[in-house]
Enzyme design. Structure first.
Site, short mmCIF file in Angstrom:
data_model
loop_
_atom_site.label_atom_id
_atom_site.label_comp_id
_atom_site.label_asym_id
_atom_site.label_seq_id
_atom_site.Cartn_x
_atom_site.Cartn_y
_atom_site.Cartn_z
CD GLU A 246 39.74 4.64 -25.44
OE1 GLU A 246 40.65 4.30 -26.22
OE2 GLU A 246 38.70 5.21 -25.83
CD GLU B 203 37.34 4.33 -31.35
OE1 GLU B 203 37.01 4.71 -30.20
OE2 GLU B 203 38.52 4.18 -31.70
CG HIS C 73 36.50 2.03 -26.11
ND1 HIS C 73 37.28 2.63 -27.08
CD2 HIS C 73 37.25 0.99 -25.64
CE1 HIS C 73 38.43 2.00 -27.18
NE2 HIS C 73 38.44 1.01 -26.32
CG HIS D 236 34.18 9.00 -29.73
ND1 HIS D 236 34.95 10.14 -29.81
CD2 HIS D 236 35.06 7.98 -29.54
CE1 HIS D 236 36.22 9.83 -29.68
NE2 HIS D 236 36.31 8.52 -29.51
CG ASP E 206 34.53 5.77 -26.82
OD1 ASP E 206 33.94 6.52 -26.02
OD2 ASP E 206 35.74 5.54 -26.78
CD GLU F 174 38.83 12.44 -31.00
OE1 GLU F 174 39.51 11.44 -31.30
OE2 GLU F 174 38.21 12.54 -29.92
NE ARG G 168 38.03 9.98 -24.61
CZ ARG G 168 38.56 10.09 -25.82
NH1 ARG G 168 39.19 11.20 -26.16
NH2 ARG G 168 38.45 9.12 -26.70
#
Length: 273
Positions: free
Chosen positions: A248, A154, A213, A190, A187, A160, A219
Site C-alpha cells: 500500500e 488498523e 501493509h 504508520h 502498516d 490521522e 510512503r
C-alpha cells in the site's frame, strides 16, 4: 516465510493516495497477476454497487484471490462513523459495514475486512466511548464470523486519528474487551511514526496480527526510504505471521513500475527470511 503478496486496487483515487492499481477492478486482477502478486486488496467505494461476482470471476480465471476488503470510503466519502455521538449516523455506519462484510464474503476474502478511519476518534469527554466501540466491534465481529470473515482493525498514526496509534494500545483493547474476531492490522508507514521499535511492535501483536501493509518511510515503494525492512521481516518470521503482506504505497507516475519494484523487493525479503 510462506506469506503471499497482495497489491492495493481501487477504481479511482487522488494521485497521492497510497493505492497502487486504479481502474476497472476486473482488469486490475489481471495486472496483479502480470506483476506476480497472488492477491488483490480491494478498496471498495460503494458496497451496494460493487461488482463482486465479476471481480470473483476474474480472480478465478486469473488464479488470484482477494486478500481484504477496505472500508475507508464509508468515512471519507459519506462521513459515517461507527462511534458517532449521533445514533442515526452510527446506525448508518454499522449498516454499511455489514454490507462491506457481505461483499468480502462474496469475494471469499482470505484475510478479512479492514476497519480503519470508520472506527472514529476517541472523545475524552465521553467516559463510555471505549465501551461503545467495543460493543460495536463485538457486534460486527460476530456478524463477520458468521460469514467467514475477520475484522482487521488498523493501527494508524496520531496525525490521522487519536485512537489505536500503537500496536500495544490495540492489543490491550482487544484483550480487555475479549473481541474474539478482531485482529491487529499493522502498516509500516504508520509504525515508523509511532513505534520506537517496529520489530518489538510486531512481537507485541503476536498471534493477534492479522494483516500487514507495507510502504517505506516516505510512503513510496519499499526500498525508496530508510526503513529497516530486514528487521521487520525477521520479526514477522519470528512471530510466525502467516497472513498476507500487502503493498500500500503511492504509485507515482507509473503504477506498473511501482508494483513491479514493490514485488521484487518484498519477494526478496520473504525469501531471505
Amino acid at each position: 516465510m510462506t506469506n503471499q503478496l497482495a497489491i492495493t486496487a481501487i477504481t479511482s483515487a487522488a494521485p497521492s493516495a497510497p493505492l497502487v492499481l486504479r481502474g476497472d477492478l476486473t482488469e486490475c486482477v489481471g495486472r496483479a497477476r502480470e506483476l506476480g502478486y497472488e492477491a488483490l486488496e480491494v478498496h471498495v467505494v460503494d458496497a451496494g454497487t460493487f461488482p463482486a461476482e465479476e471481480v470473483l470471476a476474474a480472480c478465478e480465471a486469473q488464479g488470484r484471490r482477494i486478500s481484504a476488503v477496505v472500508t475507508g470510503r464509508i468515512f471519507t466519502e459519506r462521513g459515517l462513523c461507527m462511534t458517532s455521538p449521533d445514533p442515526e449516523n452510527r446506525a448508518g455506519a454499522m449498516a454499511e459495514l455489514r454490507d462491506y462484510i457481505d461483499v468480502a464474503a462474496r469475494l471469499r476474502a482470505t484475510d478479512g475486512v479492514v476497519i480503519g478511519w470508520v472506527k472514529g476518534n476517541r472523545r475524552p469527554e465521553d467516559p463510555d466511548f471505549d465501551r461503545l466501540l467495543a460493543e460495536q466491534l463485538s457486534e460486527l465481529g460476530e456478524y463477520a464470523g458468521q460469514r467467514g470473515q475477520t475484522l482487521l482493525v488498523e493501527v494508524i498514526n496520531r496525525y490521522e486519528t487519536n485512537l489505536f496509534n500503537t500496536s500495544e494500545e490495540l492489543v490491550r483493547f482487544i484483550r480487555k474487551w475479549d473481541l474474539r474476531n478482531c485482529r491487529v492490522h499493522l502498516d509500516t508507514f504508520h509504525m515508523n511514526i509511532e513505534e520506537a521499535d517496529m520489530a518489538a511492535a510486531i512481537h507485541t501483536a503476536g498471534d493477534l496480527l492479522g494483516y500487514f501493509h507495507v510502504a517505506d518511510s516516505n510512503r513510496l515503494t519499499p526500498g525508496m526510504g530508510h526503513l529497516d525492512f530486514p528487521a521487520v521481516f525477521a520479526a514477522l518470521r519470528d512471530s510466525r505471521y502467516q497472513g498476507t503482506v500487502s503493498l500500500e504505497c503511492i504509485p507515482g507516475e507509473d503504477a506498473a513500475e511501482t508494483g513491479a519494484q514493490g514485488y521484487a523487493f518484498l519477494k526478496n525479503m520473504l525469501e531471505k527470511c
